[in-house]
Design a protein around this motif. Structure first.
Motif, short mmCIF file in Angstrom:
data_model
loop_
_atom_site.label_atom_id
_atom_site.label_comp_id
_atom_site.label_asym_id
_atom_site.label_seq_id
_atom_site.Cartn_x
_atom_site.Cartn_y
_atom_site.Cartn_z
N ILE A 1 7.49 9.81 -13.86
CA ILE A 1 6.95 9.82 -12.50
C ILE A 1 5.69 8.96 -12.52
O ILE A 1 4.81 9.17 -13.36
N THR A 2 5.63 7.98 -11.63
CA THR A 2 4.49 7.07 -11.60
C THR A 2 3.77 7.16 -10.25
O THR A 2 4.42 7.08 -9.20
N LEU A 3 2.47 7.35 -10.30
CA LEU A 3 1.65 7.36 -9.09
C LEU A 3 1.24 5.92 -8.79
O LEU A 3 0.60 5.26 -9.60
N LEU A 4 1.62 5.47 -7.59
CA LEU A 4 1.43 4.07 -7.19
C LEU A 4 0.46 3.96 -6.02
O LEU A 4 -0.08 4.96 -5.54
N LEU A 5 0.33 2.73 -5.54
CA LEU A 5 -0.55 2.42 -4.42
C LEU A 5 -0.22 3.26 -3.18
O LEU A 5 -1.10 3.83 -2.54
N PHE A 6 1.08 3.37 -2.84
CA PHE A 6 1.48 4.06 -1.62
C PHE A 6 2.03 5.46 -1.87
O PHE A 6 2.68 6.03 -1.00
N GLY A 7 1.80 6.01 -3.05
CA GLY A 7 2.28 7.36 -3.33
C GLY A 7 2.86 7.45 -4.71
O GLY A 7 2.39 6.81 -5.65
N GLY A 8 3.93 8.25 -4.84
CA GLY A 8 4.55 8.44 -6.14
C GLY A 8 6.02 8.08 -6.11
O GLY A 8 6.64 8.00 -5.07
N VAL A 9 6.58 7.84 -7.31
CA VAL A 9 8.00 7.54 -7.41
C VAL A 9 8.54 8.14 -8.70
O VAL A 9 7.91 8.06 -9.75
N SER A 10 9.70 8.80 -8.59
CA SER A 10 10.38 9.35 -9.75
C SER A 10 11.44 8.35 -10.20
O SER A 10 12.29 7.95 -9.41
N SER A 11 11.36 7.95 -11.48
CA SER A 11 12.34 7.01 -12.01
C SER A 11 13.53 7.80 -12.55
O SER A 11 13.44 8.40 -13.63
N MET A 12 14.62 7.81 -11.80
CA MET A 12 15.81 8.56 -12.17
C MET A 12 16.89 7.61 -12.68
O MET A 12 17.01 6.50 -12.19
N GLU A 13 17.65 8.08 -13.67
CA GLU A 13 18.74 7.27 -14.20
C GLU A 13 19.76 6.97 -13.11
O GLU A 13 20.29 5.88 -13.01
N ILE B 1 4.84 16.79 -17.69
CA ILE B 1 5.06 18.03 -16.96
C ILE B 1 6.56 18.29 -16.90
O ILE B 1 7.33 17.39 -16.55
N ILE B 2 6.98 19.50 -17.24
CA ILE B 2 8.38 19.92 -17.36
C ILE B 2 9.23 18.85 -18.06
O ILE B 2 10.36 18.55 -17.66
N GLY B 3 8.64 18.28 -19.12
CA GLY B 3 9.35 17.29 -19.92
C GLY B 3 9.39 15.90 -19.34
O GLY B 3 10.07 15.02 -19.88
N ILE B 4 8.66 15.67 -18.25
CA ILE B 4 8.68 14.36 -17.58
C ILE B 4 7.33 13.66 -17.77
O ILE B 4 6.29 14.22 -17.38
N PRO B 5 7.30 12.46 -18.37
CA PRO B 5 6.05 11.72 -18.50
C PRO B 5 5.48 11.37 -17.13
O PRO B 5 6.21 10.94 -16.24
N VAL B 6 4.18 11.57 -16.96
CA VAL B 6 3.50 11.23 -15.71
C VAL B 6 2.56 10.05 -15.99
O VAL B 6 1.76 10.09 -16.92
N LYS B 7 2.68 9.01 -15.16
CA LYS B 7 1.90 7.79 -15.37
C LYS B 7 1.07 7.44 -14.14
O LYS B 7 1.45 7.77 -13.02
N LEU B 8 -0.04 6.76 -14.38
CA LEU B 8 -0.85 6.19 -13.31
C LEU B 8 -0.67 4.68 -13.33
O LEU B 8 -0.90 4.03 -14.34
N HIS B 9 -0.23 4.12 -12.21
CA HIS B 9 -0.13 2.66 -12.10
C HIS B 9 -1.50 2.09 -11.78
O HIS B 9 -2.34 2.77 -11.19
N ILE B 10 -1.72 0.85 -12.17
CA ILE B 10 -3.02 0.21 -11.95
C ILE B 10 -3.37 0.18 -10.46
O ILE B 10 -4.54 0.27 -10.08
N THR B 11 -2.36 0.10 -9.58
CA THR B 11 -2.63 0.08 -8.15
C THR B 11 -3.21 1.40 -7.67
O THR B 11 -3.97 1.44 -6.70
N PHE B 12 -2.86 2.49 -8.36
CA PHE B 12 -3.41 3.80 -8.00
C PHE B 12 -4.92 3.82 -8.24
O PHE B 12 -5.69 4.34 -7.43
N LEU B 13 -5.33 3.24 -9.37
CA LEU B 13 -6.76 3.20 -9.68
C LEU B 13 -7.52 2.33 -8.68
O LEU B 13 -8.68 2.58 -8.39
N LEU B 14 -6.84 1.32 -8.13
CA LEU B 14 -7.47 0.45 -7.14
C LEU B 14 -7.59 1.12 -5.77
O LEU B 14 -8.55 0.90 -5.04
N ILE B 15 -6.59 1.95 -5.43
CA ILE B 15 -6.58 2.55 -4.10
C ILE B 15 -7.46 3.79 -4.00
O ILE B 15 -7.89 4.17 -2.91
#
Length: 363
Positions: free
Chosen positions: A86-98, A10-24
């Motif tokens: 941007i990764t969706l995690l157990l407790f929400g999301g996080v943007s990995s910025m340089e 989305i808008i040039g940013i890869p969006v990922k699902l972490h395994i913890t997201f699938l568990l929660i």
């Protein structure tokens, strides 16, 4: 082992699902399914339909979390910050910025963008719920009303929670931006982190008497504040050095033409578990003890280092700031990084070298 799955861009940013997201996800769906209205669907329909509605609500909720992170990322990109993903995690999301912008006005706008998106979504959904209820008066749409109410309310709470003045929440960054207008960036981070730690301590005390979950959140906040303080201090101080000034120029390497058994004996003698692979002065790859372990003992005489080495080399340039090497090590969870200039290995830089430089700067 891969722990995240890319689901799109989305808008040039890869969006990922972490395994913890699938568990929660099933846990959130269960909570919605067993909670009575107005924050759940228990008793509003058949058990199967209740769980379907709960799962849909969970998916939409994390979509809202994604939009929250996209708010941060959109503003950050406008300031020239590279967003890795941007990764969706157990407790929400996080943007990995340089790197977080150090201009106070930029960090303030970027930090507030996420809560602002959550507030807009929350208010819009609650208003739409009111309008829909008046328009559909006399019709049965309880599930729709409940879903809109749940999503709207949680987004408002999400926005407010992220404004708490403590790292790693957005409020901690807003507080640092306010301090940074009045003092150095390092000192501003230290003050904001100290405030966050105090906030976490009070939250933990409050949790002892009222809600044990607050103790877990307090621990999360305290660790986040400590890590932000440490990482910022190290990064800013190391910017004063170039990699070439603190690297070790003498590097022990191995030839790509020796066999794996010889490499195994060499590692045992030198007591290091990883080496660059050199052909003359040219860097060809890197080989570690893990690569050896993947080869059965009876095949090690026939296999060469060139057969098992990793050609994807993580390296820095000798002219890079030492802070860049620190980021590379942290990002890749490694203890040392090769220094390469025009394809030739000129040195190696370890965490120990960086910490030694830090000690000299602090004297």
């Amino acid at each position: 082992m891969r722990t995240s799955l890319k689901i799109g861009t989305i808008i040039g940013i890869p969006v990922k699902l972490h395994i913890t997201f699938l568990l929660i996800m099933p846990v959130f769906a269960f909570v919605f399914a067993t909670t009575v209205p107005p924050l759940g669907f228990a008793g509003t329909a058949s058990p199967a339909m209740v769980y379907v509605l709960s799962l849909i609500t969970t998916i939409l909720l994390f979509t809202c979390v994604l939009l929250h992170e996209l708010g941060h990322s959109y503003i950050a990109k406008g300031f020239g910050v590279e967003i890795k993903d941007i990764t969706l995690l157990l407790f929400g999301g996080v943007s990995s910025m340089e790197e977080i912008p150090r201009v106070p006005s930029q960090e303030l706008k970027m930090a507030f963008a996420g809560p602002f998106v959550s507030f807009v979504i929350g208010v819009a959904l609650l208003l739409f719920n009111v309008l829909l209820a008046s328009y559909m008066a006399g019709y049965s749409a309880t599930s729709v009303f409940l879903m809109l109410n749940i999503l709207g309310s949680i987004n408002i709470v999400l926005g407010l929670f992220n404004l708490l003045p403590a790292f790693p929440m957005d409020g901690g960054r807003l507080l640092r931006a306010w301090y940074a207008k009045r003092m150095s960036y390092v000192k501003a981070t230290h003050y904001a982190a100290s405030f966050g730690k105090m906030f976490a301590f009070l939250m933990g005390i409050f949790g002892l008497f009222f809600n044990p979950w607050l103790i877990l959140i307090a621990f999360f906040v305290y660790i986040g504040a400590s890590e932000e303080d440490r990482a910022t201090t190290v990064t800013v101080l190391l910017e004063r050095y170039k990699v070439r000034e603190i690297m070790s120029p003498e590097v022990v390497g191995v030839s790509p033409d020796i066999n794996v058994e010889e490499l195994s004996k060499f590692m045992f003698e030198k007591k290091h578990l990883g080496y660059p692979v050199l052909k003359g002065n040219s860097l060809k790859g890197i080989v570690t003890f893990t690569d050896i372990r993947n080869i059965p003992p009876h095949e090690r005489y026939a296999k060469l280092v060139s057969d098992i080495m990793t050609r994807d080399i993580i390296s820095v340039n000798p002219q890079d700031p030492a802070s860049e090497a620190f980021k590379v090590m942290t990002r890749n969870n490694i203890g040392r990084v090769l220094v390469v200039d025009n394809g030739e290995l000129v040195g190696i830089l370890s965490r120990s070298d960086l910490m030694r430089a830090m000690m000299l700067l602090n004297e």
